[in-house]
Design an enzyme around this catalytic site. Structure first.
Site, PDB file in Angstrom:
ATOM      1  N   GLY A  61       6.820  -9.303  -4.722  1.00 39.53           N
ATOM      2  CA  GLY A  61       7.220 -10.594  -5.269  1.00 39.53           C
ATOM      3  C   GLY A  61       7.905 -11.463  -4.220  1.00 39.53           C
ATOM      4  N   GLU A 116       5.040   1.155  -4.664  1.00 40.23           N
ATOM      5  CA  GLU A 116       4.253  -0.063  -4.840  1.00 40.23           C
ATOM      6  C   GLU A 116       2.971   0.230  -5.615  1.00 40.23           C
ATOM      7  OE1 GLU A 116       5.201  -3.197  -3.962  1.00 40.23           O
ATOM      8  OE2 GLU A 116       7.103  -2.283  -3.414  1.00 40.23           O
ATOM      9  N   LYS A 160       3.904   0.739  -9.214  1.00 41.96           N
ATOM     10  CA  LYS A 160       4.215  -0.559  -9.826  1.00 41.96           C
ATOM     11  C   LYS A 160       2.906  -1.242 -10.247  1.00 41.96           C
ATOM     12  CE  LYS A 160       5.895  -4.254  -7.346  1.00 41.96           C
ATOM     13  NZ  LYS A 160       6.829  -4.758  -6.319  1.00 41.96           N
ATOM     14  N   HIS A 214       6.602   3.233   7.091  1.00 40.67           N
ATOM     15  CA  HIS A 214       7.679   2.512   6.413  1.00 40.67           C
ATOM     16  C   HIS A 214       8.744   3.466   5.906  1.00 40.67           C
ATOM     17  CE1 HIS A 214       9.854   0.015   3.557  1.00 40.67           C
ATOM     18  NE2 HIS A 214       9.375  -1.029   4.221  1.00 40.67           N
ATOM     19  N   LEU A 260      -0.324  -1.151   6.941  1.00 43.37           N
ATOM     20  CA  LEU A 260      -1.567  -1.920   6.878  1.00 43.37           C
ATOM     21  C   LEU A 260      -1.500  -3.143   7.781  1.00 43.37           C
ATOM     22  CD1 LEU A 260      -4.326  -2.004   5.299  1.00 43.37           C
ATOM     23  CD2 LEU A 260      -3.271  -3.887   4.024  1.00 43.37           C
ATOM     24  N   VAL A 261      -0.330  -3.810   7.793  1.00 44.94           N
ATOM     25  CA  VAL A 261      -0.180  -5.042   8.560  1.00 44.94           C
ATOM     26  C   VAL A 261       0.786  -4.817   9.720  1.00 44.94           C
ATOM     27  CG1 VAL A 261      -0.542  -6.401   6.464  1.00 44.94           C
ATOM     28  CG2 VAL A 261       1.790  -5.882   7.205  1.00 44.94           C
ATOM     29  N   HIS A 317       8.288  -5.488  10.105  1.00 45.89           N
ATOM     30  CA  HIS A 317       8.767  -4.219  10.650  1.00 45.89           C
ATOM     31  C   HIS A 317       8.202  -3.978  12.049  1.00 45.89           C
ATOM     32  CE1 HIS A 317      11.004  -2.987   7.171  1.00 45.89           C
ATOM     33  NE2 HIS A 317       9.944  -3.085   6.373  1.00 45.89           N
TER      34      HIS A 317
HETATM   35 CO    CO Z   1      10.199  -2.936   4.299  1.00 42.58          CO
END
Ligand code: CO
Length: 487
Positions: A45, A89, A92, A144, A202-203, A207
């Site tokens: 979000g 995620e 969710k 992550h 993925l991206v 980070h």
């Molecule tokens: Co993060």
């Protein structure tokens, strides 16, 4: 049938990596499934808000994307997650999909790391795609990290990577394994002087740019302070063609699961004699997982009795179909029945819905049939012998011959004016008002040659080749054939 693939990503606010990773994965899906419309949703979000405020561009979260697809009439949605693992995620996303599963066919593709073969494929892909660590060099991948138990995926992947190349390490920003742990292992290998850092995300977003390759406190800075020469690769996993291909493979399974859903069969069981059921009806009943019957005192239970000899322990479900004239009440009941059926189809069940006589003739079933079709499921009608054909056969008479027209009238509705139509007439479900019908036919000179059958083909059958002989009221399943109108 309208079909879409919803590609669900965490998201990134960096347009260049968005294009090279998320958009590239969406393009791979679009190429792999040319007949499917590919849409985008993000699970973050914060990122959606940031892009909206900064660029005025709206990206849907999962519920919004699904609502939009539903409103546009999509019936089959394969949701492909581009998340790395089955973590927070991903869960969710599953929760947001839940309410749509009743109204649409939804199936979900696994994230990048799911089965053992995924770990092996990702390990191979990364070692081929990234510059392999040379002598005296280590490759450190930055994941992550998550408090979710899926965090264990990182060590499983590291284990698989290590089996292929001893100088590959995985560490995470927010979980285990840590950079400190990697540094302790590196201390034990003093020949390693060079380190390549690459994101295991993925991206290559915030980070990768800041925590990995940024200034003070970044992994690069920490490793350089220890005397290593550090090279940073700012490429997200989505830039690796083999990774995108793996997402497409996962999506292929989701797509296959959609078309393997259950099917609804509207089965006409004929007028009453179990021997008058078609061979196809019998086969479908035997193969069905669930047999449904309308829960009415009239038709439903009778249909079940007729089919009973062919049932072999299938689950029998009574469907609430109120016999009232209020269309909103009736429609709400049919909606609920369609929901109930679609939930079974979603689970891959074969559902047989029984209908007395033929499903296309005055049946409750066809309302439900249409609703189930509209939700994107397969539904098929198996015709049955109609009561009027069976009654004519029982009476040894034809319904219509040569140029004679045939008129079928639901006698429980007041359609007296139809009697003036010059045609052979069939009055169905005449029970309640059978003596009035007799009277009206007599007044019009149509009673002669009229015949009546009650509960045709059932044990309590009554046959009146001469309808005028009937002196008392009859049951709901009474049928009158009057052929006096055609000269
Ligand atoms: Co993060």
């Amino acid at each position: 049938m309208k079909r879409a693939i919803l590609a669900v990503s965490f998201g990134t606010s960096y347009p260049d990596t968005l294009e090279k990773t998320i958009a590239a994965t969406e393009r791979t899906l679009a190429e792999a499934f040319p007949e499917w419309e590919v849409r985008r949703a993000f699970t973050s979000g914060k990122i959606i808000q940031k892009i909206q405020r900064r660029d005025g561009v709206t990206i849907d979260h999962v519920s919004q994307a699904m609502t939009r697809l539903e409103a546009e009439g999509f019936t089959h949605v394969a949701v492909q997650s581009t998340h790395v693992m089955h973590g927070e995620e991903y869960e969710k996303m599953l929760a947001q999909l839940e309410p749509f599963r009743l109204r649409m066919q939804v199936s979900v593709g696994m994230p990048l790391l799911h089965g053992e073969e995924d770990y092996a494929a990702v390990a191979d892909a990364l070692l081929q795609w990234l510059p392999g660590p040379e002598e005296g060099e280590a490759l450190v991948l930055m994941g992550h990290g998550t408090p979710h138990f899926a965090n264990a995926s990182y060590t499983q992947l590291e284990h698989m990577l290590r089996a292929r190349c001893s100088r590959v390490f995985v560490a995470t920003v927010e979980g285990y394994p840590t950079l400190e742990g990697v540094c302790r292992q590196l201390d034990a290998a003093p020949e390693i002087r060079k380190i390549t850092l690459a994101p295991l995300m993925l991206v290559a977003g915030d980070h990768a740019r800041n925590d990995m390759a940024g200034g003070e406190d970044s992994w690069r800075a920490q490793l350089e302070a220890k005397g290593y020469s550090v090279r940073c690769i700012l490429q997200g996993l989505g830039e690796c063609p083999a990774v995108r291909e793996l997402f497409a493979q996962h999506c292929r399974k989701a797509v296959a699961a959609l078309s393997q859903g259950g099917k609804l069969w509207g089965v006409g069981v004929g007028p009453g004699d179990p021997e008058l059921m078609t061979m196809k009806a019998v086969r479908v009943l035997r193969e069905a997982d669930v047999v449904m019957v309308p829960n009415t005192s009239s038709g439903g239970q009778t249909a079940l009795q007729i089919a009973q000899p062919y049932l072999t322990g299938q689950e029998v479900v009574l469907v609430n179909t109120p016999m009232v004239r209020d269309r909103t009440v009736v429609d709400a009941a049919y909606e609920a029945a369609a929901d109930q059926i679609c939930a079974l189809l979603e689970r891959g069940k074969q559902v047989a819905f029984l209908t007395l006589g033929d499903p296309t003739v005055y049946s409750t079933y066809m309302y439900i049939h249409e609703k189930v079709l509209r939700r994107g499921w397969e539904a098929e009608v198996i015709p049955g012998v109609t009561s009027f054909c069976a009654a004519a056969a029982r009476l040894n008479m034809s319904l219509c011959q040569g140029s004679e027209p045939l008129l079928i009238v639901p006698a429980s509705h007041d359609r007296e004016e139809l009697m003036d139509v010059p045609a052979n007439q069939v009055f169905m479900k005449a029970g309640r008002s059978i003596l009035e019908l007799q009277q009206t036919l007599a007044e019009r000179g149509l009673l002669e040659g009229a015949a009546m059958v009650e509960n045709c083909g059932m044990p309590n059958e009554r046959v009146y080749p001469d309808f005028s002989q009937l002196k008392e009221p009859s049951g709901y399943f009474s049928l009158v054939i009057a052929k006096g109108g055609v000269q």
